[in-house]
Each structure stands twice: as C-alpha cells, then as structure tokens.
Scaffold this active site. Structure first.
Site, mmCIF file in Angstrom:
data_model
loop_
_atom_site.group_PDB
_atom_site.id
_atom_site.type_symbol
_atom_site.label_atom_id
_atom_site.label_comp_id
_atom_site.label_asym_id
_atom_site.label_seq_id
_atom_site.Cartn_x
_atom_site.Cartn_y
_atom_site.Cartn_z
ATOM 1 N N ARG A 128 -46.688 14.435 11.922
ATOM 2 C CA ARG A 128 -46.145 13.384 11.073
ATOM 3 C C ARG A 128 -44.494 12.754 12.323
ATOM 4 O O ARG A 128 -43.793 13.592 12.343
ATOM 5 C CB ARG A 128 -45.985 13.453 9.645
ATOM 6 C CG ARG A 128 -47.522 14.199 9.354
ATOM 7 C CD ARG A 128 -47.028 13.944 7.699
ATOM 8 N NE ARG A 128 -48.461 14.823 7.057
ATOM 9 C CZ ARG A 128 -48.947 14.518 6.009
ATOM 10 N NH1 ARG A 128 -48.148 14.898 5.204
ATOM 11 N NH2 ARG A 128 -50.781 15.072 5.480
ATOM 12 N N ARG B 202 -39.611 19.532 5.949
ATOM 13 C CA ARG B 202 -40.229 18.453 6.311
ATOM 14 C C ARG B 202 -40.216 18.668 7.981
ATOM 15 O O ARG B 202 -39.552 18.099 8.474
ATOM 16 C CB ARG B 202 -39.245 17.759 5.623
ATOM 17 C CG ARG B 202 -40.156 16.292 6.032
ATOM 18 C CD ARG B 202 -39.192 15.123 5.915
ATOM 19 N NE ARG B 202 -39.305 15.040 4.100
ATOM 20 C CZ ARG B 202 -40.243 14.839 3.920
ATOM 21 N NH1 ARG B 202 -41.393 13.763 4.294
ATOM 22 N NH2 ARG B 202 -39.738 14.768 2.054
ATOM 23 N N GLU C 262 -42.929 20.340 -3.619
ATOM 24 C CA GLU C 262 -44.559 20.153 -3.219
ATOM 25 C C GLU C 262 -45.178 21.201 -1.606
ATOM 26 O O GLU C 262 -44.492 21.141 -1.281
ATOM 27 C CB GLU C 262 -44.734 18.474 -2.642
ATOM 28 C CG GLU C 262 -46.330 17.666 -2.472
ATOM 29 C CD GLU C 262 -46.296 16.695 -1.799
ATOM 30 O OE1 GLU C 262 -45.487 15.954 -2.461
ATOM 31 O OE2 GLU C 262 -47.451 16.631 -1.660
ATOM 32 N N SER D 63 -51.652 18.875 -2.814
ATOM 33 C CA SER D 63 -51.770 17.353 -3.449
ATOM 34 C C SER D 63 -53.511 17.029 -3.375
ATOM 35 O O SER D 63 -53.964 17.406 -2.338
ATOM 36 C CB SER D 63 -50.821 16.157 -2.593
ATOM 37 O OG SER D 63 -51.071 15.287 -3.209
ATOM 38 N N ARG E 182 -44.367 25.190 4.258
ATOM 39 C CA ARG E 182 -44.090 24.264 3.320
ATOM 40 C C ARG E 182 -44.233 26.248 2.039
ATOM 41 O O ARG E 182 -44.013 26.691 1.840
ATOM 42 C CB ARG E 182 -44.512 24.056 1.903
ATOM 43 C CG ARG E 182 -44.022 22.719 3.091
ATOM 44 C CD ARG E 182 -43.802 21.148 2.168
ATOM 45 N NE ARG E 182 -43.642 20.190 2.442
ATOM 46 C CZ ARG E 182 -43.661 18.761 2.089
ATOM 47 N NH1 ARG E 182 -43.854 18.468 1.095
ATOM 48 N NH2 ARG E 182 -42.939 17.570 2.644
#
Length: 450
Positions: free
Chosen positions: A284, A299, A374, A377, A416
RNA sequence: GGAGAGGUGGCGGAGUCCGGUUGAACGUGCCUGACUCGAAAUCAGGUGUACUCGCAAGGGUACCGUGGGUUCGAAUCCCACCCUCUCCGCCA
C-alpha cells in the site's frame, strides 16, 4: 478442464478483457435506480455522499432509448440483408444502395449510444452500495461498539511500546529498511520472523478448520481485476503500486486475487458458499496518510496477511459475515489480546461495503496510555463487486442466473498483530511471552530477555 | 530472450482456403420423458450468456480472444492488439 477449488470451470481465457479496463469499478444495479430510488438516496445521505440520482436515472433512460432505437435499426438491417441473399445481379446495385442507407443510420446512432452509456456509467459509479439498516449513521468516530472482550492489562511496571521492545529484543529494524527501501518499510529479525510465519500458519489453520480452502496467491494482479474489486470510486488517493510498463499492480490485499478467481464465473448453487483463504503480501502506498497515527509497524507499505474471502448466495451473506467475524475473534482470543468489535458507521464505509465490522486490539503503547487499534476488518459487499466481476450463480428456484454476494475479512494482518502481541505480552524483565496457541508454530514460548 | 502453434458453446471438436440458409455440424456431459421393480443400456425431446419489448404466451438485439476495417451481409477476408500452449536458451 476439471473443477479446481470447486469452482465451475468456465472459459478461463483470462480475467476481464483489458479493453474494458478504463471505467471498471464496482457498481450498483442500474435497474434499482428508480425502483428503490428513495432507499438509495437515504443510503447516500447516511454515507455523506452526494450523488445526483435523478440525473443518473435520466442518463440511464437516454441510453436505454438509444439502445432500443439502435436495435430496431439492426433488425431492419438484418431483414434487409436476408432479403438480398439470392437477388439477381441486376437488382443487386439498388439493394446495395438501400442497405448502405440503413447502415449509415445505424452508424449515426452508435456513437450516440456509446456516449450516453459512458455518461450514465460515470454517474452510476458515483453511487455507493446500499447500507445495512443497523449500521450506525455517522463518520469515523460514530462506530457502535458491539462487544468488548478481555480487559486491558494493568502493568506494574512502565510498559514499552513495540518500537522499544523491537529494538531491545532485536526484532525490528526500521533504520536499515529506510536505507534500503525507504520510510514505512521494515526488517523483521530473529524471533519476529518466526512469529510472522507462525501467525500465518496458525491463522491459515483456523481458517482451514472453518472450511476456507487455503490459497497462496499472486502478489500482483491485472489492473482490471484490481479495479473490479478494490477501493472506492470516490476518487480517493490511490493505495496501489503499479508496475511500470505493464498492466499489473501490486495487490493491496488478497481480496483482489481471491475475488478475481470468481470473475466471469457462473457457480452452481450447490457449491455456495465458497470459502477461500489466502496468504499474500500486501502493498500500500499510503498516499496522503502522512501525519496519521503511523508509529512503527502500524502503517507500513508492505505486510503479510491471511485473508478470508467468500462467494455466497444473497440469502447466505449475512450469516457468512457473522461467521467471518467469529473466526477473527477466535484468532484474537487465541492470541490472548484484549479487543473490542465495532460496527463501522456509514460514513466510514468504502463504496462497495454494505456493512463492516472491525476488530480493534488493545495496544498498550498506542496513544498516551494505550488505545484500541484496528487489526482486522470484515465487509459484506453484497452484489456490488460481483456485478463488475460477473460472478453469478444458477438459482435452482428460478430460470434467471443471479449475482453472488462477496465478503472479505482479515484473518491475520501480521504487523498490527505483532504490535498487539509484543505490547500486551511484555514482561517486567523485558521479555515477551508467546501465547500458548502459537507455541506449536513458533517452537518457543518466550522472546528474550536480551 | 529465440522459434513455432493456437484462441469457437459446460467439455471435446468441426467450420475459416470458396463471406449469406451457422448461435453455430458432430461427439460428450447435463435435464425431461419412454422402457424397467429400480438402475444400466437404448430411444425421443430439451439444454449458452447478456440486454431489451410484452400482463403473459412469445418476440427482438448483441456475442465464435479484443478492437478496428472491407461488404448490402463476416466465426469466415484485411489490420492492430491481447492471451494461451509447445520447443530451445537462461534462471530461483
């Protein structure tokens, strides 16, 4: 061809034709525009999306009108051709002239149709999926907490964040990565490497037990497939890396490659729901995310992930959404990390998502004195992605084929989870304990102290 | 990277030189019916997708890798592109 993965063998001449790339994005059913106009308007309002529904409907009707006109013309042309088949030579010329006139009529109509369809499509792409009636209305902060599991640990020493732990235990190396690759890349070292593999292996096992066929997926995909599944048509900053001089992108998630498996496919109802699990790297660009909470591993530009994906009938998708959430929870519980489950508010939903649940794990090193962050998801995209993917199934109770529903969820996103593991399981002596469920895969029960 | 072959319906496979009666032969698979106590075998019929018109019955249009061209008319002729496969070389 036999039937790999239980997918009905279709003509696998490829994915979608490259020519159709330009405007491909998931979208809403054009027929529903007027039928469920008010509902769509309400969904846009709740999402905070402005879309001109009436203009869209008008554009659709115009395209429709032209299509009917052109078809009538084609019909006339076909009849004319059939009549001219065995004409005596002396009548040929006149017939040819008449035919040419019809041809020109059609030729004039055609570009009009193309333009009208494009205009309609552009408008349609601005309209997001419906939203679940129970999704809370509002923005990022307006999620509903569905449940809370475990309690944040009370430390009797000053807990360190994952960056400090990673440095002290020689698990993470951001400095070298920034030299070699740039910001937001990292090296994993020592036990962290084994931990990554253990997490992937463990998550895959939980998924497999739940009926998700394991897949190791390509890390690249054609642009057309990416566009079919991925991110919103709201013109947000792109998250995707492209490979120069090719039509390939690095995938941002295996959702893309797993979803792509079902493109141009007609499933048998009996093979649904089709559950797929995929390991892949995710890339990403995180464009525009500067300044957001982005400490350490939170991130990053590249990470490893086990993804859950499913093709279902419309009747099955809500249940499957719950199932995916349950799997994600099972994994978090096994990792012995406190978390809560939130129902994402409408304004924070991507365009394809009808409803989305996130799991946020407790991260002691986040914020002032720990915060939820988070880690997974899961989204139910109903038929929004399937429409562009052309993923359908044969209904046993009707003649018409219907679009499937697609769902995706995160089993494990390594960095994460690593944050949560390191920060939650750190010990006073500077070591980190490994949850029992992972020990079979890591081969050790403790990292450090060093 | 070099050389060659090829892309047609669920699958296999004709048709392409000699353009029209081919949405597409033939086989196979699948569905229905007949026969059978039942099954197999056999026989008869059916069996693509999307869009569109119609209350329905039933019509229409498009699609033979993709795009464009020639033609009254193209799976069939011309051009460009994409993809797949085989062989050789190179490589984890």
């Amino acid at each position: 061809m036999h039937r790999p993965l239980g997918i009905t063998a279709g003509r696998r001449t490829g994915w979608l034709p490259p020519s159709s790339c330009a405007l491909l994005r998931p979208m809403l059913d054009p027929r529903l525009l007027s039928e469920r106009r008010d509902e769509i308007a309400e969904s846009c309002r709740r999402r905070g999306v402005t879309a001109d529904l009436d203009a869209t409907i008008a554009a659709r009707d115009e395209a429709q009108r032209l299509r009917v006109a052109l078809e009538a013309c084609s019909r006339k042309r076909n009849e004319h051709q059939a009549a001219g088949k065995q004409l005596p030579p002396e009548e040929r010329k006149a017939h040819g002239l008449a035919g040419r006139a019809i041809k020109e009529e059609a030729a004039a109509l055609e570009p009009q149709l193309v333009d009208a369809e494009r205009a309609f499509e552009i408008l349609l792409l601005g309209i997001p999926n419906f939203v679940h009636p129970e999704s809370p209305t509002g923005g990022e902060q307006d999620f509903r907490e569905l449940k809370k599991v475990g309690t944040p640990r009370a430390f009797d020493f000053a807990p360190r964040d994952h960056l400090e732990l990673g440095r002290a235990l020689e698990l993470l190396d951001f400095e070298s990565a920034s030299k070699v690759t740039g910001q937001k890349f990292y090296y994993l070292k020592n036990e962290a490497v084994l931990l990554e593999l253990a997490l992937l292996r463990f998550a895959l096992e939980v998924a497999r037990e739940a009926g998700y066929t394991p897949h190791a997926t390509p890390d690249l995909a054609r642009r057309s497939v990416v566009d079919n599944l991925a991110f919103s048509p709201r013109g947000e900053e792109t998250q995707i890396y492209s490979i120069a001089d090719t039509d390939l992108d690095l995938v941002a998630t295996a959702e893309i490659t797993l979803g792509g498996l079902g493109s141009e496919t007609i499933f048998e109802e009996s093979e649904l729901p089709l559950r797929l699990g995929g390991v892949s790297h995710c890339f990403r660009t995180e464009a525009g995310s500067h300044g957001r909470e982005s400490k350490g591993l939170y991130r990053v530009h590249q990470f490893s992930k086990v993804e859950l994906f499913a093709f279902t009938t419309p009747e099955q998708s809500d249940d499957l959404h719950e199932e995916m959430l349950a799997i994600e929870e099972r994994i978090m519980q096994a990792l012995e990390v406190p978390y809560h489950v939130i129902d994402i508010a409408t304004g924070d939903l991507g365009a394809p998502a009808y409803r989305k649940f996130d799991i946020e794990a407790w991260m002691p090193g986040r914020g002032e004195s720990g915060e939820y962050g988070e880690v997974t998801s899961t989204s139910n995209c109903t038929d929004f992605q399937a429409r562009r993917l052309k993923a359908r199934y044969r209904r046993s109770d009707a003649k018409k084929n219907a679009l499937v529903h697609t769902l995706n969820g995160t089993a494990v996103a390594v960095p994460r989870v690593l944050i949560a593991l390191l920060e939650n399981h750190q010990q006073q002596d500077g070591s980190v304990s490994v949850p029992t469920a992972l020990q079979a895969y890591t081969g050790f029960d403790r990292i450090g102290p060093r």
